[in-house]
Motif scaffolding. Structure first.
Motif, PDB file in Angstrom:
ATOM      1  N   GLY A  57       0.767  -1.243   0.000  1.00  0.00           N
ATOM      2  CA  GLY A  57       0.000   0.000   0.000  1.00  0.00           C
ATOM      3  C   GLY A  57       0.795   1.288   0.000  1.00  0.00           C
ATOM      4  N   HIS A  58       2.091   1.215  -0.255  1.00  0.00           N
ATOM      5  CA  HIS A  58       2.908   2.438  -0.169  1.00  0.00           C
ATOM      6  C   HIS A  58       3.114   3.105  -1.521  1.00  0.00           C
ATOM      7  CE1 HIS A  58       5.880  -0.246  -1.858  1.00  0.00           C
ATOM      8  NE2 HIS A  58       6.745   0.743  -1.961  1.00  0.00           N
ATOM      9  N   PRO A 117      -1.635   2.181   4.534  1.00  0.00           N
ATOM     10  CA  PRO A 117      -2.628   3.244   4.727  1.00  0.00           C
ATOM     11  C   PRO A 117      -3.452   3.101   6.003  1.00  0.00           C
ATOM     12  CG  PRO A 117      -2.586   2.589   2.432  1.00  0.00           C
ATOM     13  CD  PRO A 117      -1.678   1.642   3.147  1.00  0.00           C
ATOM     14  N   ASP A 118      -3.563   1.870   6.546  1.00  0.00           N
ATOM     15  CA  ASP A 118      -4.316   1.702   7.790  1.00  0.00           C
ATOM     16  C   ASP A 118      -3.524   2.141   9.020  1.00  0.00           C
ATOM     17  OD1 ASP A 118      -2.484  -0.322   8.315  1.00  0.00           O
ATOM     18  OD2 ASP A 118      -3.906  -1.962   8.040  1.00  0.00           O
ATOM     19  N   GLY A 119      -2.272   2.541   8.808  1.00  0.00           N
ATOM     20  CA  GLY A 119      -1.463   3.067   9.902  1.00  0.00           C
ATOM     21  C   GLY A 119      -0.421   2.109  10.432  1.00  0.00           C
ATOM     22  N   GLU A 169      -0.768 -11.291   6.819  1.00  0.00           N
ATOM     23  CA  GLU A 169      -2.121 -10.730   6.866  1.00  0.00           C
ATOM     24  C   GLU A 169      -2.390  -9.851   5.641  1.00  0.00           C
ATOM     25  OE1 GLU A 169      -2.392  -8.565  10.462  1.00  0.00           O
ATOM     26  OE2 GLU A 169      -2.410 -10.333  11.774  1.00  0.00           O
ATOM     27  N   LEU A 170      -1.418  -8.988   5.311  1.00  0.00           N
ATOM     28  CA  LEU A 170      -1.598  -8.088   4.170  1.00  0.00           C
ATOM     29  C   LEU A 170      -1.722  -8.865   2.864  1.00  0.00           C
ATOM     30  CD1 LEU A 170       1.009  -5.302   5.056  1.00  0.00           C
ATOM     31  CD2 LEU A 170      -1.477  -5.103   5.132  1.00  0.00           C
ATOM     32  N   ASP A 227       5.478   8.568   1.025  1.00  0.00           N
ATOM     33  CA  ASP A 227       5.200   8.844   2.435  1.00  0.00           C
ATOM     34  C   ASP A 227       5.271   7.568   3.268  1.00  0.00           C
ATOM     35  OD1 ASP A 227       4.793  11.546   1.953  1.00  0.00           O
ATOM     36  OD2 ASP A 227       2.637  11.280   1.587  1.00  0.00           O
ATOM     37  N   GLY A 228       4.922   6.441   2.658  1.00  0.00           N
ATOM     38  CA  GLY A 228       4.860   5.184   3.401  1.00  0.00           C
ATOM     39  C   GLY A 228       6.096   4.329   3.293  1.00  0.00           C
ATOM     40  N   PHE A 229       7.259   4.926   3.023  1.00  0.00           N
ATOM     41  CA  PHE A 229       8.508   4.170   2.883  1.00  0.00           C
ATOM     42  C   PHE A 229       9.554   4.856   3.751  1.00  0.00           C
ATOM     43  CE2 PHE A 229      12.582   3.347   0.708  1.00  0.00           C
ATOM     44  CZ  PHE A 229      12.552   1.963   0.597  1.00  0.00           C
TER      45      PHE A 229
END
Length: 275
Positions: free
Chosen positions: A126-127, A218-220, A256-257, A149-151
């Motif tokens: 999701g990144h 994205p879920d944190g 899980e992902l 942002d997610g890396f």
């Protein structure tokens, strides 16, 4: 050239095998297939003659070498490969990697670090947000000019990651000097990123072809994975595999992902249309 000649299967080229005193092809056989004398083949192998581009092509055709070896022959002779373009075709070897490691986040990239294909386990992180930029699927561009942002990486891991990207782009420019898209990418990156420009002029040595990063979903929640770069020489591609420490919290979160991503699939990316 001698190494290629001696490692070529004579029978695969339709030549009589019989009892051979040498490995692979004889110089006379290579000369006949390539349209030159055995003495000229000997002089080439000994470095006493310099081949024309046409001779290099004739030798490559005669030995039926793959793209990687063809480009190596061209480089040794001081020529660019015939088309001079970064290949983007994903071959069967790369497809098998993506198919057989469906629960491992993975992408395949070309020599210019453009993503060619990914599995849905990779997209499940999701990144990788899309920005509409022409180079939104290029790893180097996204690292230096349009970071995710997610890396998240430590300074040490970021240093290793940046060194690998610059080294791969430099090698690509040497192999594909007439690829205008690659040249434009490098020029734009040198303009947009002061760090990239510094590293381009004074590259860091590559310490390791792996680095660790935290991928923030994205879920944190975040999962920390190690990326290992694997070369696919025949197609001049590379695969990046992202793995978690066995039996760790990150491994459980990754599972899980990937499970939530649904049935395994391979997605062609980086080109117009649905892929």
């Amino acid at each position: 050239m001698r190494q290629l000649r001696e490692s070529t299967d004579a029978q695969a080229l339709g030549l009589a095998v019989g009892r051979r005193r040498v490995r692979g092809l004889r110089r006379e056989e290579l000369g006949e297939l390539a349209g030159m004398s055995a003495d000229y083949v000997r002089r080439l192998e000994q470095g006493r003659s310099h081949p024309s581009a046409g001779v290099v092509n004739a030798i490559a055709r005669a030995l039926r070498v793959g793209r990687g070896e063809y480009e190596r022959l061209c480089a040794l002779a001081g020529y660019a490969a015939a088309d001079g373009q970064v290949p983007t075709e994903i071959g069967p070897g790369a497809m098998r990697l993506l198919e057989r490691f469906s629960d491992t986040p993975m992408f395949v990239s070309d020599a210019a670090m453009n993503l060619v294909a990914v599995n849905n386990a990779f997209l499940a992180l999701g990144h990788w947000d899309l920005t509409g930029d022409p180079w939104e699927w290029n790893v180097a561009w996204r690292t230096f000019c349009d970071p995710f942002d997610g890396f998240k990486q430590s300074s040490a891991d970021a240093t290793d990651h940046e060194a690998v990207l610059v080294a791969r782009l430099k090698a690509a420019v040497l192999r594909y000097p007439t690829d205008t898209s690659l040249a434009a990418l490098v020029d734009e990156m040198r303009t947009r990123s002061g760090l990239f420009d510094i590293l381009w002029r004074t590259p860091r040595p590559v310490a390791a072809y792996e680095s660790s990063a935290a991928f923030v979903h994205p879920d944190g929640d975040a999962v920390t994975l190690v990326g290992n770069l694997l070369a696919i020489p025949g197609d001049d591609l590379a695969a990046l595999m992202l793995t978690a420490a066995p039996r760790s919290t990150d491994a459980a979160r990754l599972a899980e992902l990937v499970d939530a991503a649904g049935e395994p699939s391979i997605i062609r990316v980086g080109q117009p249309g649905p892929g």
